[in-house]
Structure formats: C-alpha cells, structure tokens
Write a protein that holds these residues in place. Structure first.
Motif, short mmCIF file in Angstrom:
data_model
loop_
_atom_site.label_atom_id
_atom_site.label_comp_id
_atom_site.label_asym_id
_atom_site.label_seq_id
_atom_site.Cartn_x
_atom_site.Cartn_y
_atom_site.Cartn_z
N ARG A 102 0.83 -1.21 0.00
CA ARG A 102 0.00 0.00 0.00
C ARG A 102 0.86 1.26 0.00
O ARG A 102 0.35 2.35 -0.29
N ASP A 151 -5.37 -6.73 -2.32
CA ASP A 151 -5.46 -5.68 -1.30
C ASP A 151 -5.44 -4.30 -1.94
O ASP A 151 -6.21 -3.41 -1.55
N GLN A 152 -4.57 -4.09 -2.92
CA GLN A 152 -4.52 -2.79 -3.58
C GLN A 152 -5.81 -2.49 -4.33
O GLN A 152 -6.33 -1.37 -4.29
N GLN A 156 -9.91 -6.12 7.14
CA GLN A 156 -9.60 -5.77 5.76
C GLN A 156 -8.90 -6.93 5.06
O GLN A 156 -9.19 -7.24 3.90
N ARG A 178 -3.18 6.21 -6.43
CA ARG A 178 -4.24 6.52 -5.48
C ARG A 178 -4.55 8.01 -5.49
O ARG A 178 -5.72 8.42 -5.43
N THR A 232 -8.44 -1.56 -1.82
CA THR A 232 -8.15 -0.25 -1.25
C THR A 232 -8.58 0.86 -2.20
O THR A 232 -9.13 1.90 -1.76
N VAL A 240 -3.62 -1.40 8.81
CA VAL A 240 -4.21 -2.50 8.02
C VAL A 240 -4.85 -3.47 9.00
O VAL A 240 -4.14 -4.18 9.73
#
Length: 386
Positions: A138, A198-199, A342, A147, A202, A338
C-alpha cells in the motif's frame, strides 16, 4: 514493563519481538522496525545460527530466542510481536501472542482462510489488542501515485484497473512457498496475489464477482505459478490482476483506464531492492525515490510507448509509514493501518479465485450494494517450527 528511550521520540521505545528471520524478517520487518523512531528491535526468534549471525551484525545488541513460547513467557518485557514465519504458522502464533496479552503484526497472508482471519480479529477485539497485517505494498510509490490520481479525478470515472506482479523465473527455488502441501498456503495466488487484491480493494472497494485462471507451468512445480484474476467491484470497476513467475516479456505494473484519461506505469517500486541491498530509511533523508525514466504517463488516445501522454512524477515510496503508524496506534495516537478484517475481505476474494480456477466458474460474493459475506468455519493449521 522494561523499555528504553530512542532519540527523536518522547518517552520509552516500544520493544518488539520478531518471530522468524528469513526473507520477510531480515529484509522487511527487522530493518523497518529498527529504522522507526520509537520502536526498538528487542528479540529475534530463530534457531538458525547463520540467521542469528546476520541479525547480530545488522542489529547489535538484539536478543535471541529459540521458540516463540519464550516471548509469551516474558510478555511483560515486550510491547509488540511481529510474526514473519512461514504462512502455516501465522494463525496459531498470532493466537498465542494475543492470548499472552501482546499486540501483533502478522505478515500477509494473515491466514489461509477469511474465516481464520476473522477469528483472530474477534480474539484481538475481545482482548482489546492491536492486530495488524503487513501489507507494505500500500506504500509503494507507484500505488501512492495512482491513489492520488484516482482521488483527484485525473482519470475521470475509472473503468478498468490492470495490475501485474510478473517475473521470469523459469527454475524453481524450492522452499515452503513452492510446496504442494495445502497447509503451507504456498503459490503465487496467496503470495503476490495478496498484494494485488489488497490494492484493488483499497482503491475500488468491495468485490461482487470473481473469475480466475490458475496454472502450474514450470516443470516440477506443485503450486500455481501463473494466475489471472478478473474482479467486478460493487462500484462497477473491473480489476484484471496478473501474478506470474513464467512471464518472458513483462507487462506494465499498472494500466488504469478511465472515462477521461489512462495511466500506464512500468517497473517496480525500488524499496524492496534497496532493503535487499542493505539500505535503511533514515528520517529526513530521501527514500523510495524513482528515476524519472520510470515515471508513469497520463493521457488519452496515444500509447505511452510512443511518447503519448504526460509524465507523472512517482511519489516517493514509504514503507516506513507502516511501522510509524503501528507505533502511533499502540500509543493511542492513530488507527491500525491495516486491519485483520480488511485482510479477511481480501481472503474472501482469494478463496473465490481458487474455487473459480478449480471449477471453471464465476463466483459471486455479494450483489451490488450488499454487505460482507457470512464467515464460514476455519480449519486452523498446527504450529510448525520457525
């Protein structure tokens, strides 16, 4: 509780026990812990004499333990335990640490199942303890840049997100990550795939449907080494994720297409390579900087390969931010960076991908706008040597 002060912080440093000193422990966790003001690497759990020698050279004064039980026996001397041992040990060791009253950081994947992650989250909540999952990607510079572009609306409405961790490693390296024993939780889907999912979550939120193709391509391989995931997010964004050890021509790290512009980025974040070479982040000094020739390009209607689009400076990568956030959370000054819940959402996707690839079906996790799927019972593996 025994502790000592660290320059640049107010009050005592938080003392950290690290379980495991293989690749994850020696390259990622120990250097980042040691470089974080307010944290102190106190004890490393490993019986391997060569690893002990490496830890002693890199972190003078560090103590050693032969087994995790030695940490639980002196829990009052520690403020945090980091679990960087093989995947199959994550759940039992995290449970033991929490039951000993210690906050925990666990390397990804936190568990082999989403239910296992939720079980640990419930235990941590009941004990009032921090449980965090190390998702360092992340804080990759290219991901931080993407992001920011998404948040600023630079792409318009994002429609397709393509993300790759591809390698050309035609020969097996051996070890538990390539073991066919399902208790080892090996293979690329749960290794690099944990990062990519996960990315995607997110950036674009929960996933409604999952389709996957998974192959074992290298001679002698026993687990997936070439896997593709197609995710349909509740938001409508489609994520196409590739993890492979058999890619002879590497694709872009990111290719993100929106209604107004696209962003294409090649190359990997430089922080892992720097840590492998022994470099350490120093507060106030440059870290995670990427050369201009690797910056991504933003534009529409042309290929970045032929000069289309405008270069976008890659923001500096910031792995140190994870452990800085852990320190703040333990001191009551910030949130868990984190959470295990999640991580459980990502494991829902990974489990669905494994089923999809095995059965040749698209797996529905939730209809648009629905909540999280109902957890199912977990089979927890037995503890194994560090």
């Amino acid at each position: 509780m025994t502790s000592h002060t660290t320059s640049g912080t107010c009050g005592p440093a938080l003392r950290v026990g690290l379980v495991g000193y293989g690749l994850a422990g020696s390259v990622f966790h120990a250097p980042l812990i040691a470089a974080t003001p307010g944290l102190a690497l106190d004890t490393v759990v490993t019986r391997d004499e060569e690893r002990r020698a490496g830890a002693r050279a890199a972190h003078p004064g560090v103590r050693f333990a032969d087994a995790p039980d030695e940490l639980w026996a002196r829990a009052d001397e520690l403020d945090l335990v980091v679990i960087a041992s093989p995947n199959r040990t994550h759940v039992p060791l995290a449970r033991a640490a929490l039951e000993a009253g210690l906050p925990v950081v666990v390397d990804k994947p936190v568990a082999g199942t989403a239910a296992g992650a939720r079980e640990l989250a419930a235990l941590a909540d009941a004990r009032g303890l921090l449980l965090s999952v190390f998702q360092n990607r992340r804080w990759d510079g290219d991901f931080l840049t993407l992001r920011a572009l998404v948040a600023d609306g630079a792409l318009g409405e994002v429609q397709r997100f393509e993300s790759r961790f591809e390698r050309w490693r035609p020969r097996l390296k051996g070890g538990w990550r390539e073991s066919g024993d399902p208790r080892e939780i090996g293979g690329l889907l749960y290794d690099l795939g944990s990062h990519l999912v996960d990315q995607a979550l997110t950036l674009f939120g929960p996933v409604a449907r999952v389709y996957a193709e998974s192959d074992v391509r290298r001679p002698g391989a026993a687990v997936d080494d070439d896997t593709f995931l197609a995710l349909t997010h509740v938001s409508g964004v489609r994520s196409h994720l590739h993890v492979s050890s058999t890619t002879t021509q590497l694709g872009p790290r990111f290719r993100v297409l929106g209604s107004g512009a696209g962003y294409v980025k090649h190359g990997l974040d430089p922080q892992e390579a720097a840590l492998r070479e022994g470099a350490l982040p120093v507060p106030g000094e440059p870290w995670g900087e990427e050369p201009e020739e690797l910056w991504g390009r933003l534009g529409a209607g042309e290929s970045p390969v032929t000069g289309g689009g405008t270069p976008v400076r890659t923001l500096p990568g910031d792995y140190p931010a994870y452990y800085a956030a852990i320190g703040d959370a333990l001191r009551g000054r910030g949130d868990n960076p984190v959470t295990a819940l999640q991580a459980a959402e990502a494991l829902d996707v990974l489990e669905a991908a494994r089923r999809s690839a095995r059965e040749g079906v698209t797996v529905t996790l939730r209809p648009a706008g629905a909540g999280s799927p109902v957890p199912s019972p977990a089979r927890v593996p037995e503890e194994q040597p560090v």
